[in-house]
Design a protein around this motif. Sequence first.
Motif, PDB file in Angstrom:
ATOM      1  N   ALA A 105      31.222  34.422  39.459  1.00 13.92           N
ATOM      2  CA  ALA A 105      31.518  33.662  40.805  1.00 13.92           C
ATOM      3  C   ALA A 105      30.478  33.932  41.893  1.00 13.92           C
ATOM      4  O   ALA A 105      29.792  34.902  41.518  1.00 13.92           O
ATOM      5  CB  ALA A 105      32.715  34.295  41.390  1.00 13.92           C
ATOM      6  N   ALA A 106      30.242  33.125  42.978  1.00 17.31           N
ATOM      7  CA  ALA A 106      29.378  33.483  43.922  1.00 17.31           C
ATOM      8  C   ALA A 106      30.004  34.714  44.560  1.00 17.31           C
ATOM      9  O   ALA A 106      30.931  35.123  44.510  1.00 17.31           O
ATOM     10  CB  ALA A 106      29.545  32.227  45.169  1.00 17.31           C
ATOM     11  N   PRO A 107      28.773  35.334  45.192  1.00 18.15           N
ATOM     12  CA  PRO A 107      28.869  36.759  45.882  1.00 18.15           C
ATOM     13  C   PRO A 107      30.212  36.486  46.672  1.00 18.15           C
ATOM     14  O   PRO A 107      30.508  35.571  47.629  1.00 18.15           O
ATOM     15  CB  PRO A 107      27.676  37.080  46.639  1.00 18.15           C
ATOM     16  CG  PRO A 107      26.828  36.291  45.901  1.00 18.15           C
ATOM     17  CD  PRO A 107      27.388  35.026  45.540  1.00 18.15           C
ATOM     18  N   VAL A 108      30.908  37.611  46.861  1.00 17.42           N
ATOM     19  CA  VAL A 108      32.106  37.648  47.815  1.00 17.42           C
ATOM     20  C   VAL A 108      31.813  39.080  48.551  1.00 17.42           C
ATOM     21  O   VAL A 108      31.718  39.898  48.032  1.00 17.42           O
ATOM     22  CB  VAL A 108      33.472  37.908  46.858  1.00 17.42           C
ATOM     23  CG1 VAL A 108      34.643  37.956  47.635  1.00 17.42           C
ATOM     24  CG2 VAL A 108      33.702  36.914  45.912  1.00 17.42           C
TER      25      VAL A 108
ATOM     26  N   MET B 169      38.851  29.915  44.274  1.00 15.65           N
ATOM     27  CA  MET B 169      37.662  30.011  43.836  1.00 15.65           C
ATOM     28  C   MET B 169      37.607  30.817  42.181  1.00 15.65           C
ATOM     29  O   MET B 169      37.135  30.362  41.425  1.00 15.65           O
ATOM     30  CB  MET B 169      36.735  30.944  44.805  1.00 15.65           C
ATOM     31  CG  MET B 169      35.565  31.864  43.859  1.00 15.65           C
ATOM     32  SD  MET B 169      34.016  32.102  45.410  1.00 15.65           S
ATOM     33  CE  MET B 169      34.765  33.930  45.498  1.00 15.65           C
ATOM     34  N   ILE B 170      38.168  32.137  42.305  1.00 15.92           N
ATOM     35  CA  ILE B 170      38.437  32.841  41.098  1.00 15.92           C
ATOM     36  C   ILE B 170      39.253  32.214  39.961  1.00 15.92           C
ATOM     37  O   ILE B 170      39.013  32.180  38.862  1.00 15.92           O
ATOM     38  CB  ILE B 170      38.997  34.425  41.530  1.00 15.92           C
ATOM     39  CG1 ILE B 170      37.918  35.087  42.145  1.00 15.92           C
ATOM     40  CG2 ILE B 170      39.135  34.991  39.898  1.00 15.92           C
ATOM     41  CD1 ILE B 170      36.793  35.260  41.711  1.00 15.92           C
ATOM     42  N   GLU B 171      40.289  31.662  40.556  1.00 12.76           N
ATOM     43  CA  GLU B 171      41.236  30.661  39.707  1.00 12.76           C
ATOM     44  C   GLU B 171      40.539  29.646  38.994  1.00 12.76           C
ATOM     45  O   GLU B 171      41.219  29.360  37.798  1.00 12.76           O
ATOM     46  CB  GLU B 171      42.396  29.990  40.685  1.00 12.76           C
ATOM     47  CG  GLU B 171      43.225  31.030  41.490  1.00 12.76           C
ATOM     48  CD  GLU B 171      42.672  31.453  42.716  1.00 12.76           C
ATOM     49  OE1 GLU B 171      41.532  30.778  43.262  1.00 12.76           O
ATOM     50  OE2 GLU B 171      43.033  32.537  43.311  1.00 12.76           O
ATOM     51  N   GLN B 172      39.352  29.163  39.600  1.00 13.07           N
ATOM     52  CA  GLN B 172      38.804  28.016  38.735  1.00 13.07           C
ATOM     53  C   GLN B 172      37.761  28.515  37.776  1.00 13.07           C
ATOM     54  O   GLN B 172      37.360  27.720  36.845  1.00 13.07           O
ATOM     55  CB  GLN B 172      38.091  26.994  39.739  1.00 13.07           C
ATOM     56  CG  GLN B 172      39.109  26.262  40.627  1.00 13.07           C
ATOM     57  CD  GLN B 172      38.968  26.679  41.917  1.00 13.07           C
ATOM     58  OE1 GLN B 172      37.963  27.278  42.482  1.00 13.07           O
ATOM     59  NE2 GLN B 172      40.070  26.230  42.867  1.00 13.07           N
ATOM     60  N   LEU B 173      37.720  29.645  37.547  1.00  9.32           N
ATOM     61  CA  LEU B 173      36.791  30.501  36.558  1.00  9.32           C
ATOM     62  C   LEU B 173      36.979  30.188  35.266  1.00  9.32           C
ATOM     63  O   LEU B 173      38.570  30.378  35.009  1.00  9.32           O
ATOM     64  CB  LEU B 173      36.189  31.903  37.023  1.00  9.32           C
ATOM     65  CG  LEU B 173      35.419  32.048  38.188  1.00  9.32           C
ATOM     66  CD1 LEU B 173      35.216  33.644  38.335  1.00  9.32           C
ATOM     67  CD2 LEU B 173      34.122  31.303  38.064  1.00  9.32           C
ATOM     68  N   LYS B 174      36.418  30.113  34.403  1.00  7.99           N
ATOM     69  CA  LYS B 174      36.446  30.068  32.964  1.00  7.99           C
ATOM     70  C   LYS B 174      35.922  31.188  32.264  1.00  7.99           C
ATOM     71  O   LYS B 174      34.983  32.172  33.028  1.00  7.99           O
ATOM     72  CB  LYS B 174      35.862  28.896  32.287  1.00  7.99           C
ATOM     73  CG  LYS B 174      36.605  27.748  32.367  1.00  7.99           C
ATOM     74  CD  LYS B 174      35.862  26.291  31.865  1.00  7.99           C
ATOM     75  CE  LYS B 174      36.571  25.107  32.300  1.00  7.99           C
ATOM     76  NZ  LYS B 174      36.370  24.652  33.425  1.00  7.99           N
ATOM     77  N   ALA B 175      36.370  31.801  31.290  1.00  4.16           N
ATOM     78  CA  ALA B 175      35.855  33.031  30.550  1.00  4.16           C
ATOM     79  C   ALA B 175      34.320  33.016  30.497  1.00  4.16           C
ATOM     80  O   ALA B 175      33.918  32.057  30.030  1.00  4.16           O
ATOM     81  CB  ALA B 175      36.549  33.447  29.376  1.00  4.16           C
ATOM     82  N   GLY B 176      33.617  34.083  30.954  1.00  5.82           N
ATOM     83  CA  GLY B 176      32.116  34.129  30.874  1.00  5.82           C
ATOM     84  C   GLY B 176      31.371  33.757  32.276  1.00  5.82           C
ATOM     85  O   GLY B 176      30.427  33.976  32.405  1.00  5.82           O
ATOM     86  N   GLU B 177      32.221  33.027  32.945  1.00  4.58           N
ATOM     87  CA  GLU B 177      31.537  32.485  34.353  1.00  4.58           C
ATOM     88  C   GLU B 177      31.481  33.484  35.288  1.00  4.58           C
ATOM     89  O   GLU B 177      32.228  34.475  35.442  1.00  4.58           O
ATOM     90  CB  GLU B 177      32.335  31.209  34.809  1.00  4.58           C
ATOM     91  CG  GLU B 177      32.031  29.929  33.872  1.00  4.58           C
ATOM     92  CD  GLU B 177      32.791  28.812  34.356  1.00  4.58           C
ATOM     93  OE1 GLU B 177      32.440  27.746  34.141  1.00  4.58           O
ATOM     94  OE2 GLU B 177      33.707  28.989  35.291  1.00  4.58           O
TER      95      GLU B 177
ATOM     96  N   HIS C 130      30.164  41.462  46.235  1.00  5.11           N
ATOM     97  CA  HIS C 130      30.559  41.975  45.310  1.00  5.11           C
ATOM     98  C   HIS C 130      30.296  40.509  44.197  1.00  5.11           C
ATOM     99  O   HIS C 130      30.397  39.384  44.796  1.00  5.11           O
ATOM    100  CB  HIS C 130      32.071  42.238  44.835  1.00  5.11           C
ATOM    101  CG  HIS C 130      32.475  43.130  45.741  1.00  5.11           C
ATOM    102  ND1 HIS C 130      32.367  44.753  45.455  1.00  5.11           N
ATOM    103  CD2 HIS C 130      33.134  43.164  47.262  1.00  5.11           C
ATOM    104  CE1 HIS C 130      32.836  45.336  46.407  1.00  5.11           C
ATOM    105  NE2 HIS C 130      33.396  44.486  47.470  1.00  5.11           N
ATOM    106  N   ILE C 131      29.714  40.498  42.925  1.00  5.89           N
ATOM    107  CA  ILE C 131      29.735  39.773  42.160  1.00  5.89           C
ATOM    108  C   ILE C 131      30.808  39.799  41.042  1.00  5.89           C
ATOM    109  O   ILE C 131      30.741  40.665  40.471  1.00  5.89           O
ATOM    110  CB  ILE C 131      28.287  39.679  41.742  1.00  5.89           C
ATOM    111  CG1 ILE C 131      27.449  39.326  42.694  1.00  5.89           C
ATOM    112  CG2 ILE C 131      28.092  38.331  40.650  1.00  5.89           C
ATOM    113  CD1 ILE C 131      25.883  39.583  42.270  1.00  5.89           C
ATOM    114  N   LEU C 132      31.681  38.695  40.832  1.00  7.02           N
ATOM    115  CA  LEU C 132      32.724  38.815  39.812  1.00  7.02           C
ATOM    116  C   LEU C 132      32.388  38.057  38.727  1.00  7.02           C
ATOM    117  O   LEU C 132      31.965  36.861  38.840  1.00  7.02           O
ATOM    118  CB  LEU C 132      33.845  38.379  40.564  1.00  7.02           C
ATOM    119  CG  LEU C 132      34.296  38.987  42.041  1.00  7.02           C
ATOM    120  CD1 LEU C 132      35.448  38.342  42.621  1.00  7.02           C
ATOM    121  CD2 LEU C 132      34.568  40.734  41.707  1.00  7.02           C
ATOM    122  N   LYS C 133      32.625  38.537  37.599  1.00  7.90           N
ATOM    123  CA  LYS C 133      32.635  37.549  36.219  1.00  7.90           C
ATOM    124  C   LYS C 133      33.784  37.772  35.552  1.00  7.90           C
ATOM    125  O   LYS C 133      34.406  38.911  35.493  1.00  7.90           O
ATOM    126  CB  LYS C 133      31.467  38.288  35.376  1.00  7.90           C
ATOM    127  CG  LYS C 133      31.457  37.424  34.159  1.00  7.90           C
ATOM    128  CD  LYS C 133      30.315  38.357  33.181  1.00  7.90           C
ATOM    129  CE  LYS C 133      30.073  37.443  32.028  1.00  7.90           C
ATOM    130  NZ  LYS C 133      29.057  38.116  31.319  1.00  7.90           N
TER     131      LYS C 133
END
Length: 92
Positions: free
Chosen positions: A11-14, A1-9, A21-24
């Motif tokens: 993630a869904a709540p974890v 999940m986190i591995e697919q994020l691009k800068a500024g995106e 937690h909401i991760l950016k």
Amino acid sequence: MIEQLKAGEVAAPVQSAAGFHILKLVDLRAASVAPYEQVKDELRAALRTQRQELAARAYLEGLLNAGTVSIDGAALNAAFDQTAAATAAQPA
């Protein structure tokens, strides 16, 4: 999940043991190794702190095992209440 994020995106709540937690992803950098000369003072401080904590824990465990320490519940609760009141009175 986190591995697919691009800068500024975002993630869904974890969910974790501490809650949700909401991760950016703010920035993505290549892995690197800091030179020892750059981190040696920080490492020494961390090791010193760790040794002090271990020594204090061993000392307290020795006191507890020897039966030389007792806990006054009323005094402990009063200290917690005093700390909570002081923290609540501080401006945010």
